[in-house]
Design a protein around this motif. Structure first.
Motif, PDB file in Angstrom:
ATOM      1  N   GLU A   1      -3.567   5.268   3.394  1.00 31.73           N
ATOM      2  CA  GLU A   1      -2.365   4.034   3.874  1.00 31.73           C
ATOM      3  C   GLU A   1      -3.231   2.960   4.224  1.00 31.73           C
ATOM      4  OE1 GLU A   1       1.868   6.077   4.706  1.00 31.73           O
ATOM      5  OE2 GLU A   1       0.267   6.091   6.209  1.00 31.73           O
TER       6      GLU A   1
ATOM      7  N   GLU B   1       1.416  -6.014   6.964  1.00 32.89           N
ATOM      8  CA  GLU B   1       2.391  -5.250   5.783  1.00 32.89           C
ATOM      9  C   GLU B   1       2.904  -4.297   6.431  1.00 32.89           C
ATOM     10  OE1 GLU B   1       0.338  -5.783   1.607  1.00 32.89           O
ATOM     11  OE2 GLU B   1      -1.327  -5.337   2.968  1.00 32.89           O
ATOM     12  N   ASP B   2       3.925  -4.118   5.932  1.00 31.33           N
ATOM     13  CA  ASP B   2       5.002  -2.808   6.473  1.00 31.33           C
ATOM     14  C   ASP B   2       4.556  -1.838   5.387  1.00 31.33           C
ATOM     15  OD1 ASP B   2       6.509  -4.165   8.491  1.00 31.33           O
ATOM     16  OD2 ASP B   2       7.767  -4.824   6.801  1.00 31.33           O
ATOM     17  N   ILE B   3       4.390  -0.755   5.903  1.00 36.07           N
ATOM     18  CA  ILE B   3       3.934   0.545   5.184  1.00 36.07           C
ATOM     19  C   ILE B   3       5.296   1.485   4.562  1.00 36.07           C
ATOM     20  CG2 ILE B   3       3.036   2.884   5.140  1.00 36.07           C
ATOM     21  CD1 ILE B   3       0.841   1.651   7.456  1.00 36.07           C
ATOM     22  N   GLU B   4       5.132   1.467   3.204  1.00 39.60           N
ATOM     23  CA  GLU B   4       6.248   1.982   2.688  1.00 39.60           C
ATOM     24  C   GLU B   4       5.884   3.614   2.730  1.00 39.60           C
ATOM     25  OE1 GLU B   4       7.185   0.555  -1.304  1.00 39.60           O
ATOM     26  OE2 GLU B   4       6.713  -1.631  -0.523  1.00 39.60           O
ATOM     27  N   SER B   5       6.860   4.490   3.063  1.00 39.16           N
ATOM     28  CA  SER B   5       6.669   6.037   3.324  1.00 39.16           C
ATOM     29  C   SER B   5       6.034   6.493   2.487  1.00 39.16           C
ATOM     30  CB  SER B   5       8.115   6.522   4.001  1.00 39.16           C
ATOM     31  OG  SER B   5       8.941   6.431   2.943  1.00 39.16           O
ATOM     32  N   ASN B   6       6.438   6.352   0.944  1.00 36.03           N
ATOM     33  CA  ASN B   6       6.307   7.275  -0.115  1.00 36.03           C
ATOM     34  C   ASN B   6       5.042   6.531  -1.291  1.00 36.03           C
ATOM     35  OD1 ASN B   6       7.844   5.289  -1.198  1.00 36.03           O
ATOM     36  ND2 ASN B   6       8.894   6.851  -2.628  1.00 36.03           N
ATOM     37  N   THR B   7       4.596   5.383  -0.697  1.00 35.92           N
ATOM     38  CA  THR B   7       3.657   4.787  -1.481  1.00 35.92           C
ATOM     39  C   THR B   7       2.463   5.477  -2.085  1.00 35.92           C
ATOM     40  OG1 THR B   7       4.246   2.507  -0.532  1.00 35.92           O
ATOM     41  CG2 THR B   7       2.122   2.755  -1.638  1.00 35.92           C
TER      42      THR B   7
ATOM     43  N   TYR C   1      -3.099  -1.087   2.787  1.00 33.54           N
ATOM     44  CA  TYR C   1      -2.010  -1.965   3.509  1.00 33.54           C
ATOM     45  C   TYR C   1      -2.944  -2.881   4.830  1.00 33.54           C
ATOM     46  CZ  TYR C   1       2.326   0.256   1.691  1.00 33.54           C
ATOM     47  OH  TYR C   1       3.070   0.933   0.990  1.00 33.54           O
TER      48      TYR C   1
ATOM     49  N   ARG D   1      -3.337  -0.848  -6.543  1.00 33.18           N
ATOM     50  CA  ARG D   1      -2.945   0.194  -5.413  1.00 33.18           C
ATOM     51  C   ARG D   1      -3.491   1.444  -6.064  1.00 33.18           C
ATOM     52  NH1 ARG D   1       2.322  -1.598  -2.032  1.00 33.18           N
ATOM     53  NH2 ARG D   1       1.152  -3.021  -0.737  1.00 33.18           N
TER      54      ARG D   1
END
Length: 219
Positions: A175, A183-189, A179, A153
């Motif tokens: 994002e 896939e679920d997007i993680e808010s702070n990735t 992704y 990533r």
């Protein structure tokens, strides 16, 4: 780099998604011409891997349709019918490259990097910016004489920024590169991996434009 894979064989489709992911690509896969039309209309792709024989028609007909509509995305055609006449037909209908089945995933990845590179208007395989050389083939970099390795990533984010140095990329665009649809997007990735990149490259290498996104610093 985000790819659309149009392939109806579920085993090959899964193998392509996993294998290309290991080479730094993010991919979405569909099985029919109809789904491919809808996916491409939604946008967000850098290139297409297109099978010829699909349940609802020929991938080459879809390719000709796309080119007639002015679609310029790089397209690599896959087919089990690896004859000279078939390759000529695919190239003449607008394919940027052609690969017969069975194929080697590393060769496929290399061919994709080449056609995507040409689409970006550059010939060199390595991206350079502000003392950093980024090698997409190896997913490594060299910053001012120091060799660097990146997580998948980290590399994906840095590559997206290096493709358009100085251009502000919104968080949502980054994002998309990280992704897939499922896939679920993680808010702070994005923020987490930007922080990790700054640790490796220096705090001022990537600039945050408040309320807009991120870009590579120009100085």
């Amino acid at each position: 780099m985000r790819l659309l894979i149009v392939e109806d064989d579920p085993i090959l489709q899964d193998g392509l998604s996993v294998g290309l992911g290991l080479s730094g690509f993010t991919s979405e896969a569909v099985e029919t011409l109809a789904d491919a039309r809808h996916a491409l209309a939604a946008g967000g792709f850098d290139g297409v891997v297109l099978d010829v024989m699909l349940p609802d028609g020929s991938g080459l007909d879809l390719l000709a349709e796309w080119r007639a509509q002015g679609m310029t995305l790089p397209v690599l055609v896959l087919t089990a019918r690896d004859q000279v006449t078939e390759r000529i037909a695919g190239l003449d209908r607008g394919a940027d490259d052609y690969l017969g089945k069975p194929f080697d995933l590393e060769e496929l990845s290399a061919r994709l990097r080449a056609i995507l590179r040409r689409a970006e208007g550059r010939a060199a395989p390595v991206l350079d910016w502000n003392g950093l050389s980024l090698d997409p083939a190896r997913m490594t970099g060299n910053h001012k004489g120091t060799n660097l390795r990146f997580s998948h990533r980290e590399f994906t984010l840095l590559h997206a920024l290096m493709e358009r140095p100085g251009v502000i990329l919104p968080k949502s665009a980054l994002e998309e590169r990280l992704y897939g649809w499922q896939e679920d997007i993680e808010s702070n990735t994005v923020e987490v991996h930007i922080h990790k990149l700054r640790v490796k490259l220096g705090s001022d290498f990537i600039e945050t434009v408040r309320g807009v996104g991120y870009r590579l610093a120009t100085a």
